[in-house]
Design a protein around this motif. Structure first.
Motif, PDB file in Angstrom:
ATOM      1  N   GLN A   1      13.316  -5.975  10.178  1.00 39.70           N
ATOM      2  CA  GLN A   1      12.941  -7.744   9.596  1.00 39.70           C
ATOM      3  C   GLN A   1      12.222  -7.972  11.350  1.00 39.70           C
ATOM      4  N   GLU A   2      13.645  -7.382  11.761  1.00 41.50           N
ATOM      5  CA  GLU A   2      12.991  -8.333  13.472  1.00 41.50           C
ATOM      6  C   GLU A   2      11.656  -7.508  14.067  1.00 41.50           C
ATOM      7  N   LEU A   3      11.767  -6.284  14.283  1.00 37.14           N
ATOM      8  CA  LEU A   3      11.088  -5.466  14.746  1.00 37.14           C
ATOM      9  C   LEU A   3       9.492  -5.875  13.639  1.00 37.14           C
ATOM     10  N   TYR A   4       9.785  -5.069  12.699  1.00 35.47           N
ATOM     11  CA  TYR A   4       8.018  -5.427  12.045  1.00 35.47           C
ATOM     12  C   TYR A   4       7.133  -6.839  12.079  1.00 35.47           C
ATOM     13  N   GLN A   5       8.618  -7.922  12.697  1.00 35.11           N
ATOM     14  CA  GLN A   5       8.124  -9.373  12.490  1.00 35.11           C
ATOM     15  C   GLN A   5       7.109  -9.350  13.811  1.00 35.11           C
ATOM     16  N   LEU A   6       7.193  -7.959  15.008  1.00 38.13           N
ATOM     17  CA  LEU A   6       6.650  -8.552  16.506  1.00 38.13           C
ATOM     18  C   LEU A   6       5.059  -7.895  15.746  1.00 38.13           C
ATOM     19  N   ILE A   7       5.082  -6.999  14.519  1.00 40.16           N
ATOM     20  CA  ILE A   7       3.446  -6.836  14.549  1.00 40.16           C
ATOM     21  C   ILE A   7       2.814  -8.583  14.899  1.00 40.16           C
TER      22      ILE A   7
ATOM     23  N   ASP B   1       0.612  -1.262   0.142  1.00 38.41           N
ATOM     24  CA  ASP B   1       0.166  -0.466  -0.331  1.00 38.41           C
ATOM     25  C   ASP B   1       0.553   1.248  -0.150  1.00 38.41           C
ATOM     26  N   ASP B   2       0.210   2.521  -0.581  1.00 35.68           N
ATOM     27  CA  ASP B   2       1.296   3.696  -0.410  1.00 35.68           C
ATOM     28  C   ASP B   2       0.843   4.638   0.699  1.00 35.68           C
ATOM     29  N   GLY B   3      -0.062   4.104   1.497  1.00 34.11           N
ATOM     30  CA  GLY B   3      -0.043   4.106   2.753  1.00 34.11           C
ATOM     31  C   GLY B   3       1.073   5.435   3.712  1.00 34.11           C
ATOM     32  N   ARG B   4       0.351   5.162   5.049  1.00 35.54           N
ATOM     33  CA  ARG B   4       1.674   6.211   6.329  1.00 35.54           C
ATOM     34  C   ARG B   4       2.601   5.258   6.556  1.00 35.54           C
ATOM     35  N   GLY B   5       2.417   3.876   6.536  1.00 36.64           N
ATOM     36  CA  GLY B   5       4.015   3.253   6.524  1.00 36.64           C
ATOM     37  C   GLY B   5       3.858   2.377   8.442  1.00 36.64           C
ATOM     38  N   ILE B   6       4.788   1.713   8.461  1.00 32.88           N
ATOM     39  CA  ILE B   6       4.766   1.591  10.023  1.00 32.88           C
ATOM     40  C   ILE B   6       6.046   2.547  11.037  1.00 32.88           C
ATOM     41  N   ASN B   7       4.818   2.482  11.639  1.00 31.81           N
ATOM     42  CA  ASN B   7       5.531   3.809  12.626  1.00 31.81           C
ATOM     43  C   ASN B   7       6.876   2.444  13.897  1.00 31.81           C
ATOM     44  N   LYS B   8       8.109   2.959  13.127  1.00 33.12           N
ATOM     45  CA  LYS B   8       8.970   1.635  14.095  1.00 33.12           C
ATOM     46  C   LYS B   8       8.650   1.903  15.052  1.00 33.12           C
ATOM     47  N   GLU B   9       8.825   3.465  15.979  1.00 37.39           N
ATOM     48  CA  GLU B   9       9.049   3.314  17.127  1.00 37.39           C
ATOM     49  C   GLU B   9       8.339   3.542  18.217  1.00 37.39           C
TER      50      GLU B   9
ATOM     51  N   ALA C   1       6.117  -2.987  22.128  1.00 37.21           N
ATOM     52  CA  ALA C   1       6.959  -4.159  22.330  1.00 37.21           C
ATOM     53  C   ALA C   1       7.459  -4.135  23.374  1.00 37.21           C
ATOM     54  N   GLU C   2       8.298  -3.010  24.168  1.00 38.99           N
ATOM     55  CA  GLU C   2       8.358  -3.099  25.590  1.00 38.99           C
ATOM     56  C   GLU C   2       7.808  -3.144  26.434  1.00 38.99           C
ATOM     57  N   SER C   3       6.808  -2.117  26.564  1.00 36.03           N
ATOM     58  CA  SER C   3       5.962  -1.963  27.050  1.00 36.03           C
ATOM     59  C   SER C   3       5.019  -3.156  27.331  1.00 36.03           C
TER      60      SER C   3
END
Lengths: 109, 669
Positions: free
Chosen positions: B465-471, B436-444, B450-452
């Motif tokens: 890639q590891e961060l995105y896999q958390l979703i 998609d050409d949307g807003r993208g995933i906000n990594k922060e 994930a931390e909380s």
């Protein structure tokens, strides 16, 4: 409701007069015509009808005519029966005799 | 031999017709002036109505008739196609599906409401088109038709009345029943049809419209059509095409008197050789029959493997020759079987057009769905299992990925958001991508969430890639608001589980403000694969051949030198490798000449160190037991020719493990 004789020369037809139930109607009508010289056919105004019934009645007329018997409808065709007669094109080719049988009319006007 | 239930066959055909109708409506929605689509939708509705009536789905036939009439008006240019009309018929199409699934259900109120919508849409279209002048009536055709249906037509469920009604709908029509073949009552087979018909038709429709009426009985019926030249435009119409219910008893005989006798045919008859007209090029086979056949082919492949082994150990040349023949034949049979099970992903993608249409409506966004590679073919069982994960991903893109039109304008983007659904084949895998050409995933935000929730340690060193896999973790959601579409963190974990079960992998890339891309790499089939049989210690394992890039020798000296690094230099690039002997804890000494099998998924590569490469092996995949369901290293098992079991390596998991090892070694410097 199975077809059954209501009075001596009156044959009441069941509600379902479609191809699904027509075989039993044929058998009962054959038995009835066999026993009587003059048959009046009673037909509900809201019965279920398809072309198989119109065919059956035409066949019954031929059968009665060959045997020198008389067959008639108790009332002119109406409701679903008239609808099927109209939609199937039976009314378009009717002779005076047909009109008398199906619609109780004396002839082409 | 079992015969298919005609009702079940009708339901299958109706489902296909409804899909075609939906596809046509969605195409029409994109280009309201597309006359071909109007015709296609009309034909679909017409066919559905006709076959519905034939199989006793009277409510479906009656309801569909209204939609067909609406589209007939569009077709004739009486009303324009509008988005309101398309939406109304789309909703009506869902109702038709309900009427197919549960014909005896209580659908009356829903049907009436939908028909009211349809009427409003048509009336609206009428008024909007009021400014355009009515089209001049084109020249009429005059046909004389004589037809008789098969004698067993009624017994087989064909009711001639709707066919006659359809003829009437074509124009001014006079229908005369020929009952001369009706026998006396005692000779009558009451479920047979003895009546035939003569019809005079004055219509603007072409000759093919008459054939369309009889499309389902064409093979067995007699149909003679004569075109009368010149058209009798000036002749008094035989009879009005008014609804039958309006006919009065007394009116009928008058019409008979006025109607002319059917004159002899003046023109050469265009006799339809109905039996030659239609030839079926496809055979419909229930899916479970194909599954059964696949199982048998699988057993044959295993038996052939055993035969090959016996023949190989025998000095009997004739046995070897027979074994080679059986091997060739079973290989060809397997390939043919695989082709039978392959279906294009267009079947899968088609359903998302409606989903996106509805989601756009629901979210108030303007969304355009684009598709690529719809002809890519995948095993039907894979297609079926991909549907749910893709629904989640597309919903997420629509709801979270794409911005509202206002947000997009503010960001300097076009108002309409785009979702690209694409498929392509790569070796033994199909790569399905949702971009998609949307807003993208906000990594922060992903990291903070994930931390909380304790999924990662604060400040943990993770690749993108590891961060995105958390979703894909259960319950993980960064959505600030929960909508009725998504945001509860339910769905992406289901996607992950399903793709894992398919032995597939998920790759996520995203750029803030530019959009996201999720790629699913799925094996083309789940049944039989070509495998590379290898030995590690005393055990034998199968590596899917489609993932194998090349095989190299790993001399023991080089193995010793590389120990601790686990990288091999391959044409100027370093490829991480895994020692399967260590991974499986075989406790055996390495062979003097070990081999490295380089495998890949997408652009990621990893080497697997094995003791021996035995050779290629047709692999019938058997599922692992529930007890071993969590063993990620293996995706299944197979039975070898000598009866032993060999485990099939999960390429996606091993590549991910190799890449992870590489990332950590690089991070450690």
């Amino acid at each position: 409701m199975p077809a059954s004789a209501v009075k001596e020369d009156c044959f009441r037809l069941p509600q379902n007069l479609t191809v699904r139930a027509i075989t039993i109607v044929q058998q009962e009508m054959l038995q009835f015509l066999d026993k009587t010289a003059s048959a009046t056919i009673e037909l509900d105004d809201d019965c279920q009808v398809d072309i198989s019934f119109i065919q059956l009645m035409e066949a019954a007329r031929i059968c009665a005519g060959t045997a020198g018997k008389h067959i008639a409808l108790a009332r002119p065709a109406s409701g679903p029966t008239l609808d099927v007669l109209t939609r199937s094109g039976f009314l378009e080719g009717m002779s005076a005799e047909d009109l008398k049988f199906w619609l109780h009319q004396g002839g082409i006007q | 031999m079992s015969f298919p239930d005609p009702i079940a066959v009708f339901r299958t055909e109706a489902a296909e017709l409804l899909e075609q109708i939906e596809a046509g409506l969605l195409d029409l929605n994109v280009n309201l002036g597309d006359k071909d689509q109007v015709d296609a939708v009309f034909r679909g509705l017409h066919t559905l109505k006709g076959s519905g009536a034939m199989f006793g789905f009277d409510a479906l036939a009656a309801f569909t008739h209204h939609c067909e009439t609406a589209f007939d008006r569009v077709r004739k240019g009486e009303v324009p196609a509008t988005r309101e009309l398309v939406t109304a018929v789309l909703e009506a199409k869902d109702h038709m599906r309900a009427l197919v699934d549960t014909p005896n259900g209580d659908h009356e109120a829903t049907g009436e409401a939908l028909l009211a919508n349809l009427r409003a849409a048509v009336d609206g279209a009428n008024s909007s088109g009021a400014g355009s002048p009515a089209k001049a009536a084109p020249g009429q055709n005059h046909f004389k038709i004589r037809f008789s249906l098969p004698q067993n037509a009624m017994a087989n469920g064909t009711n001639p009345l709707p066919l006659l009604d359809e003829l009437r709908e074509l124009g001014e029509c006079k229908i005369v029943a020929d009952r001369s073949a009706i026998p006396s009552l005692e000779l009558l087979a009451p479920t047979d049809l003895y009546v035939s018909w003569e019809v005079e038709l004055l219509t603007t429709q072409p000759r093919s419209a008459i054939d369309d009426v009889f499309i389902f009985v064409m093979d067995e019926m007699q149909l003679d059509v004569v075109t009368v030249e010149p058209p009798l435009a000036a002749r008094t119409p035989a009879k009005s095409a008014a609804p039958v219910a309006e006919a009065l008893p007394a009116a009928a005989p008058q019409a008979v008197a006025a109607a002319p006798a059917v004159p002899p045919a003046p023109a050469a008859p265009a006799l339809v050789d109905a039996k030659q007209k239609k030839t079926s090029e496809n055979v419909r086979v229930p899916a479970e029959k194909l599954d059964e056949l696949m199982d048998r082919v699988g057993e044959l492949v295993i038996a052939q493997s055993r035969l090959s082994q016996l023949a190989g150990g025998s000095g009997d040349l004739q046995l070897r020759a027979v074994s080679e023949d059986v091997e060739r034949l079973s290989g060809e049979l397997r390939d043919t079987m695989m082709v039978l099970r392959m279906v294009p992903v267009t079947q899968l993608f088609g359903r998302f057009r409606r989903l996106v249409h509805d989601l756009a409506h629901e979210t108030g966004k303007t969304i355009e769905l684009l598709t690529e590679g719809e002809t890519t073919e995948v095993d039907k069982s894979v297609i079926e299992r991909l549907a749910d994960p893709l629904v989640h991903l597309v919903r997420n893109s629509c709801d979270h990925g794409l911005e509202t039109p206002e947000e997009r304008r503010a960001a300097g983007k076009p108002e309409a958001g785009h979702i690209l659904l694409s498929a392509r084949q790569q070796a033994g895998e199909v790569i399905i991508t949702i971009k998609d050409d949307g807003r993208g995933i906000n990594k922060e935000r992903v990291r903070a969430k994930a931390e909380s929730s304790g999924l990662i340690a604060p400040n943990a060193n993770l690749t993108d890639q590891e961060l995105y896999q958390l979703i894909f973790q259960p319950g993980f959601s960064t959505a600030q608001t929960v909508t009725n579409l998504s945001g509860r963190g339910v769905g992406m974990d289901v996607v992950k589980r399903t793709i894992d079960a398919l032995r597939g992998t998920i790759n996520v890339t995203s750029h803030v403000g530019k959009g996201s891309e999720i790629s699913l790499a799925i094996p083309l089939t789940l049944a039989i694969i070509d495998g590379l049989l290898v030995r590690v210690g005393d055990g034998r394992y199968v590596i899917p051949l489609s993932a194998v890039e090349e095989c190299l020798e790993l001399p023991i000296e080089e193995d010793m030198r590389s120990r601790g690094r686990s990288f091999i230099s391959l044409r100027d690039s370093l490829v991480p490798f895994l020692r399967l002997r260590d991974l499986f804890r075989t406790g055996t000494k390495p062979d003097p000449f070990q081999k490295v099998v380089v495998i890949s998924t997408g652009s990621e590569r990893v080497g697997l160190v094995v003791d021996q490469i035995i050779g290629d092996h047709q692999t019938v995949i058997k599922g692992m037991s529930k007890l071993h369901h969590d063993v990620a290293t293996f995706s299944g098992a197979t039975i070898l020719g000598d009866g032993d079991v060999a485990l099939i390596l999960d390429v996606g998991h091993l590549v991910a493990e190799g890449q992870q090892q590489e990332a950590h070694l690089r991070a450690a410097g």
